[in-house]
Design an enzyme around this catalytic site. Sequence first.
Site, PDB file in Angstrom:
ATOM      1  CB  SER A  94      -0.865  -2.223   2.503  1.00 49.31           C
ATOM      2  OG  SER A  94      -1.658  -3.228   3.076  1.00 49.31           O
ATOM      3  CG  HIS A  98       1.599 -14.923   5.240  1.00 52.95           C
ATOM      4  ND1 HIS A  98       0.436 -15.085   5.959  1.00 52.95           N
ATOM      5  CD2 HIS A  98       1.278 -14.153   4.167  1.00 52.95           C
ATOM      6  CE1 HIS A  98      -0.549 -14.446   5.348  1.00 52.95           C
ATOM      7  NE2 HIS A  98      -0.068 -13.863   4.268  1.00 52.95           N
ATOM      8  CG  HIS A 108      -2.915  -6.117   7.940  1.00 56.23           C
ATOM      9  ND1 HIS A 108      -3.851  -5.300   8.557  1.00 56.23           N
ATOM     10  CD2 HIS A 108      -2.824  -5.672   6.660  1.00 56.23           C
ATOM     11  CE1 HIS A 108      -4.300  -4.417   7.683  1.00 56.23           C
ATOM     12  NE2 HIS A 108      -3.703  -4.616   6.532  1.00 56.23           N
ATOM     13  CG  ASN A 110      -3.468   0.077   5.189  1.00 58.95           C
ATOM     14  OD1 ASN A 110      -4.295   0.921   5.493  1.00 58.95           O
ATOM     15  ND2 ASN A 110      -3.003  -0.063   3.969  1.00 58.95           N
ATOM     16  CB  VAL A 111      -0.373   4.166   7.550  1.00 64.63           C
ATOM     17  CG1 VAL A 111      -0.403   3.880   9.040  1.00 64.63           C
ATOM     18  CG2 VAL A 111       0.994   3.824   6.988  1.00 64.63           C
ATOM     19  CG  HIS A 147      -3.679  -5.238  22.444  1.00 66.05           C
ATOM     20  ND1 HIS A 147      -4.703  -4.581  21.802  1.00 66.05           N
ATOM     21  CD2 HIS A 147      -3.753  -6.537  22.048  1.00 66.05           C
ATOM     22  CE1 HIS A 147      -5.377  -5.452  21.053  1.00 66.05           C
ATOM     23  NE2 HIS A 147      -4.824  -6.648  21.187  1.00 66.05           N
ATOM     24  CG  HIS A 177     -17.823 -16.272   6.124  1.00 65.45           C
ATOM     25  ND1 HIS A 177     -16.965 -15.194   6.202  1.00 65.45           N
ATOM     26  CD2 HIS A 177     -17.046 -17.337   5.777  1.00 65.45           C
ATOM     27  CE1 HIS A 177     -15.741 -15.592   5.903  1.00 65.45           C
ATOM     28  NE2 HIS A 177     -15.762 -16.880   5.651  1.00 65.45           N
ATOM     29  N   GLY A 261      -6.678  -1.358  -9.739  1.00 67.14           N
ATOM     30  CA  GLY A 261      -5.339  -1.455  -9.149  1.00 67.14           C
ATOM     31  C   GLY A 261      -4.610  -2.679  -9.673  1.00 67.14           C
ATOM     32  NE  ARG A 262       2.210  -4.753 -10.955  1.00 65.35           N
ATOM     33  CZ  ARG A 262       3.022  -5.570 -10.309  1.00 65.35           C
ATOM     34  NH1 ARG A 262       2.987  -5.636  -8.985  1.00 65.35           N
ATOM     35  NH2 ARG A 262       3.872  -6.336 -10.969  1.00 65.35           N
TER      36      ARG A 262
END
Length: 304
Positions: A94, A98, A108, A110-111, A147, A177, A261-262
């Site tokens: 992950s 920035h 971002h 993640n796999v 894309h 929200h 988790g950490r």
Amino acid sequence: MHNDYLKQVKSYLMSLQDAICQQLAQADGEQSFQEDSWDRPGGGGGRSRIMKNGAVFEQGGVGFSHVYGEKMPASATAHRPELEGRDFNACGVSLVMHPENPMVPTVHMNVRFFIAQKEGEEPVWWFGGGFDLTPFYPFDQDIIEWHQQAKNALDSVDEKLYPEYKAWCDDYFFLKHRDEARGVGGIFFDDLNDRSFDECFSVIKAVGDAFTKAYLPIVERRKNLAYTQQQRDFQLYRRGRYVEFNLVWDRGTLFGLQTGGRTESILMSMPPLARWEYNWQAEPGSAEEQLTEYYLKPRDWLSV
């Protein structure tokens, strides 16, 4: 056989982390990643790699983790009750980067892979992942190419995947929200196990391998653009939305915290600086207004 699944995925993910860190450090040109290896008391561990105060990247992290335990956490069993009472292995890569320049988007990726086992029963396994882009001052060219790279990666496996995963991304990275999208999307998928292991594995490999092809050309085009203090302030204000999403809605963050988790590694996706301002309103007709009124609306970027 099933242990071999975990071994194959883990090997790929560790190599992916190495390759991405090398390419991001090269793009930054000033800083490299510092590695922090850690062990999880309940089983497993990982390698968190952090970059700070670079020429391009103000802060970012690329993490690999492999955790295991005897009981699935509530965040994983909430929508899959059949996992109750199984032990589990979860591994993934992950990252969040920035950039300092507001003209360069935050990114971002993640796999991940889960396998849950119980003696005398077939294991339950699935893959998930994706990547998404969060610009502050968007450029159409960047979004379209982003894309297109996502589509190219998924088309190499199955041409039906991009439209589905693109829509899923728009739906997932949404701040309910605030009633607004986190960024301009990309692709997102979870619970992938509706084809053979090898085919499903090929999806996360396609996504992982496409990430730097999609992101680094954007970084190169935008990293030297001039910006004002007002634009920097707006970037920090919008980073606040990133924080809100990660702490309120993100399933991965909740999973990590619920599995013991950490915390430092789970929260390394946070920006180094962010700001909130009560009831802030963009100037009518400004680039800041255009971000929320035009760019943060789900659209088919490949038909723009």
